[in-house]
Design a protein around this motif. Structure first.
Motif, PDB file in Angstrom:
ATOM      1  N   LEU A 243       0.820  -1.212   0.000  1.00 43.95           N
ATOM      2  CA  LEU A 243       0.000   0.000   0.000  1.00 43.95           C
ATOM      3  C   LEU A 243       0.854   1.262   0.000  1.00 43.95           C
ATOM      4  O   LEU A 243       1.782   1.405   0.801  1.00 43.95           O
ATOM      5  N   ASP A 244       0.532   2.190  -0.913  1.00 47.60           N
ATOM      6  CA  ASP A 244       1.117   3.519  -0.909  1.00 47.60           C
ATOM      7  C   ASP A 244       0.705   4.213   0.385  1.00 47.60           C
ATOM      8  O   ASP A 244      -0.480   4.244   0.743  1.00 47.60           O
ATOM      9  N   ALA A 245       1.685   4.799   1.090  1.00 47.25           N
ATOM     10  CA  ALA A 245       1.402   5.430   2.380  1.00 47.25           C
ATOM     11  C   ALA A 245       0.334   6.514   2.272  1.00 47.25           C
ATOM     12  O   ALA A 245      -0.393   6.783   3.227  1.00 47.25           O
ATOM     13  N   ARG A 246       0.223   7.138   1.095  1.00 41.12           N
ATOM     14  CA  ARG A 246      -0.770   8.192   0.922  1.00 41.12           C
ATOM     15  C   ARG A 246      -2.188   7.646   0.895  1.00 41.12           C
ATOM     16  O   ARG A 246      -3.165   8.409   1.012  1.00 41.12           O
ATOM     17  N   LEU A 247      -2.342   6.329   0.743  1.00 41.46           N
ATOM     18  CA  LEU A 247      -3.666   5.720   0.621  1.00 41.46           C
ATOM     19  C   LEU A 247      -4.083   4.956   1.867  1.00 41.46           C
ATOM     20  O   LEU A 247      -5.089   4.249   1.843  1.00 41.46           O
ATOM     21  N   VAL A 248      -3.314   5.102   2.956  1.00 44.12           N
ATOM     22  CA  VAL A 248      -3.645   4.375   4.183  1.00 44.12           C
ATOM     23  C   VAL A 248      -5.040   4.755   4.680  1.00 44.12           C
ATOM     24  O   VAL A 248      -5.827   3.894   5.082  1.00 44.12           O
ATOM     25  N   GLY A 249      -5.369   6.036   4.660  1.00 42.79           N
ATOM     26  CA  GLY A 249      -6.685   6.469   5.127  1.00 42.79           C
ATOM     27  C   GLY A 249      -7.810   5.856   4.307  1.00 42.79           C
ATOM     28  O   GLY A 249      -8.806   5.372   4.861  1.00 42.79           O
ATOM     29  N   ALA A 250      -7.655   5.865   2.978  1.00 46.43           N
ATOM     30  CA  ALA A 250      -8.682   5.293   2.108  1.00 46.43           C
ATOM     31  C   ALA A 250      -8.815   3.794   2.338  1.00 46.43           C
ATOM     32  O   ALA A 250      -9.938   3.258   2.406  1.00 46.43           O
ATOM     33  N   ALA A 251      -7.679   3.096   2.469  1.00 44.68           N
ATOM     34  CA  ALA A 251      -7.718   1.651   2.704  1.00 44.68           C
ATOM     35  C   ALA A 251      -8.361   1.335   4.052  1.00 44.68           C
ATOM     36  O   ALA A 251      -9.094   0.344   4.190  1.00 44.68           O
ATOM     37  N   THR A 252      -8.105   2.172   5.043  1.00 46.19           N
ATOM     38  CA  THR A 252      -8.706   1.966   6.363  1.00 46.19           C
ATOM     39  C   THR A 252     -10.220   2.095   6.293  1.00 46.19           C
ATOM     40  O   THR A 252     -10.956   1.290   6.887  1.00 46.19           O
ATOM     41  N   HIS A 253     -10.709   3.100   5.573  1.00 48.31           N
ATOM     42  CA  HIS A 253     -12.161   3.242   5.388  1.00 48.31           C
ATOM     43  C   HIS A 253     -12.740   1.982   4.749  1.00 48.31           C
ATOM     44  O   HIS A 253     -13.793   1.477   5.171  1.00 48.31           O
ATOM     45  N   SER A 254     -12.071   1.486   3.710  1.00 47.26           N
ATOM     46  CA  SER A 254     -12.588   0.307   3.021  1.00 47.26           C
ATOM     47  C   SER A 254     -12.567  -0.922   3.928  1.00 47.26           C
ATOM     48  O   SER A 254     -13.500  -1.728   3.907  1.00 47.26           O
ATOM     49  N   LEU A 255     -11.507  -1.068   4.738  1.00 39.41           N
ATOM     50  CA  LEU A 255     -11.459  -2.198   5.667  1.00 39.41           C
ATOM     51  C   LEU A 255     -12.567  -2.092   6.710  1.00 39.41           C
ATOM     52  O   LEU A 255     -13.161  -3.108   7.097  1.00 39.41           O
ATOM     53  N   GLU A 256     -12.850  -0.896   7.177  1.00 42.66           N
ATOM     54  CA  GLU A 256     -13.962  -0.712   8.113  1.00 42.66           C
ATOM     55  C   GLU A 256     -15.260  -1.200   7.480  1.00 42.66           C
ATOM     56  O   GLU A 256     -16.069  -1.882   8.135  1.00 42.66           O
ATOM     57  N   ALA A 257     -15.463  -0.838   6.211  1.00 40.78           N
ATOM     58  CA  ALA A 257     -16.684  -1.254   5.509  1.00 40.78           C
ATOM     59  C   ALA A 257     -16.721  -2.770   5.332  1.00 40.78           C
ATOM     60  O   ALA A 257     -17.776  -3.403   5.477  1.00 40.78           O
ATOM     61  N   GLN A 258     -15.567  -3.364   5.022  1.00 39.96           N
ATOM     62  CA  GLN A 258     -15.513  -4.820   4.833  1.00 39.96           C
ATOM     63  C   GLN A 258     -15.765  -5.570   6.137  1.00 39.96           C
ATOM     64  O   GLN A 258     -16.504  -6.566   6.169  1.00 39.96           O
ATOM     65  N   LEU A 259     -15.170  -5.094   7.228  1.00 36.03           N
ATOM     66  CA  LEU A 259     -15.375  -5.735   8.526  1.00 36.03           C
ATOM     67  C   LEU A 259     -16.834  -5.614   8.969  1.00 36.03           C
ATOM     68  O   LEU A 259     -17.408  -6.557   9.514  1.00 36.03           O
ATOM     69  N   HIS A 260     -17.431  -4.452   8.724  1.00 40.43           N
ATOM     70  CA  HIS A 260     -18.840  -4.286   9.063  1.00 40.43           C
ATOM     71  C   HIS A 260     -19.705  -5.249   8.250  1.00 40.43           C
ATOM     72  O   HIS A 260     -20.625  -5.889   8.779  1.00 40.43           O
ATOM     73  N   TYR A 261     -19.409  -5.365   6.959  1.00 38.37           N
ATOM     74  CA  TYR A 261     -20.174  -6.262   6.099  1.00 38.37           C
ATOM     75  C   TYR A 261     -20.063  -7.700   6.589  1.00 38.37           C
ATOM     76  O   TYR A 261     -21.065  -8.433   6.677  1.00 38.37           O
ATOM     77  N   LEU A 262     -18.828  -8.132   6.949  1.00 36.29           N
ATOM     78  CA  LEU A 262     -18.619  -9.518   7.383  1.00 36.29           C
ATOM     79  C   LEU A 262     -19.243  -9.788   8.748  1.00 36.29           C
ATOM     80  O   LEU A 262     -19.550 -10.935   9.073  1.00 36.29           O
ATOM     81  N   SER A 263     -19.425  -8.739   9.561  1.00 36.07           N
ATOM     82  CA  SER A 263     -20.086  -8.948  10.850  1.00 36.07           C
ATOM     83  C   SER A 263     -21.554  -9.301  10.664  1.00 36.07           C
ATOM     84  O   SER A 263     -22.160  -9.943  11.533  1.00 36.07           O
TER      85      SER A 263
END
Length: 266
Positions: A243-263
């Motif tokens: 991951l490009d360090a500049r995209l950590v925030g965007a990737a974190t948002h997407s992981l939050e969405a993925q974890l919520h979906y899997l819950s």
């Protein structure tokens, strides 16, 4: 005095002006689209148009847009790289603005899902597509061959972020399926390249999202974690190893969405 940028005609009745705001998130910049009567051969200053997304508050970009007779402004979603220029352009043109959220409307009502709008020789259908944000919409220009304008729901290259919790993965997958259920047509994103066909890109997006969910499941299993008790930071290096360090925030948002979906959908 510098010459103002001129729109590129990308199809009959469709002009493109790209804002000069390139970044890792906006790609080459925000695409502002000018829709006009397909029977008109040239897009000249003063031509009546419908504008999709004024873009950011950049003077040259907004002045170039204001050279046309803007009958109506349509907003794909609330992010500032799409809406930042609303008020300056409204002062310049008095053109009414419609969006899903009332705070972005000017002298016009909020958009309604499925409604058809006729203005400046164009017929446009509104398609509600939440996911990237809760207020995301796409537009279909009908007549003379259908054209789909996807905002940030589908980009010209790469994939979009989900601004969780406002945007959810369940909503986003439903929105992609809704667009895929439409006839195949040319696709015009708010960032990136134009596409002659919508279905292949939409199918790729759906496949990518499910593959990413499989990666998250595998990472959770490897870490011995349950999704509901996991923080996105614990998964970043497993799901996005390069991951490009500049995209950590965007990737974190997407992981939050993925974890919520899997819950909800393990």
């Amino acid at each position: 005095m510098a010459l103002l940028p001129l729109p590129t005609i990308i199809a009959p009745g469709i002009g493109l002006l790209r804002a000069q705001n390139p970044s890792e998130m906006t790609l080459d910049g925000t695409n502002s689209y000018l829709l006009f009567d397909p029977a008109v051969d040239e897009l000249l200053p003063g031509t009546p148009v419908v504008l999709i997304d004024p873009g950011p508050e950049l003077e040259d970009h907004l002045q170039a847009l204001a050279a046309f007779d803007i009958q109506l402004v349509l907003i794909t979603h609330r992010h500032a790289d799409h809406t930042g220029g609303i008020d300056a352009l409204y002062r310049m043109t008095s053109a009414p603005v419609r969006a899903m959220l009332e705070q972005y409307c000017r002298d016009a009502p909020v958009l309604a899902d499925g409604e058809t709008i006729s203005a400046a020789g164009a017929i446009i259908q509104v398609v509600f597509t939440p996911g990237h944000t809760s207020d995301s919409v796409c537009f279909i220009r009908q007549g003379g061959g259908a054209h789909l304008f996807t905002g940030d729901t589908v980009l010209g290259r790469g994939t979009t972020i989900l601004e969780h919790p406002d945007g959810t993965l369940a909503d986003y997958l439903d929105s992609l399926q809704r667009l895929l259920a439409l006839p195949d047509m040319a696709l015009h994103p708010a960032h990136g390249e134009q596409h002659d066909s919508s279905h292949p890109l939409l199918q790729m997006y759906i496949k990518h999202r499910h593959a990413r969910l499989d990666q998250v499941r595998a990472a959770l299993q490897k870490l011995g974690k349950a999704g509901v008790h996991t923080q996105p930071a614990e998964l970043l290096e497993h799901v996005y190893p390069d991951l490009d360090a500049r995209l950590v925030g965007a990737a974190t948002h997407s992981l939050e969405a993925q974890l919520h979906y899997l819950s909800v959908n393990p």
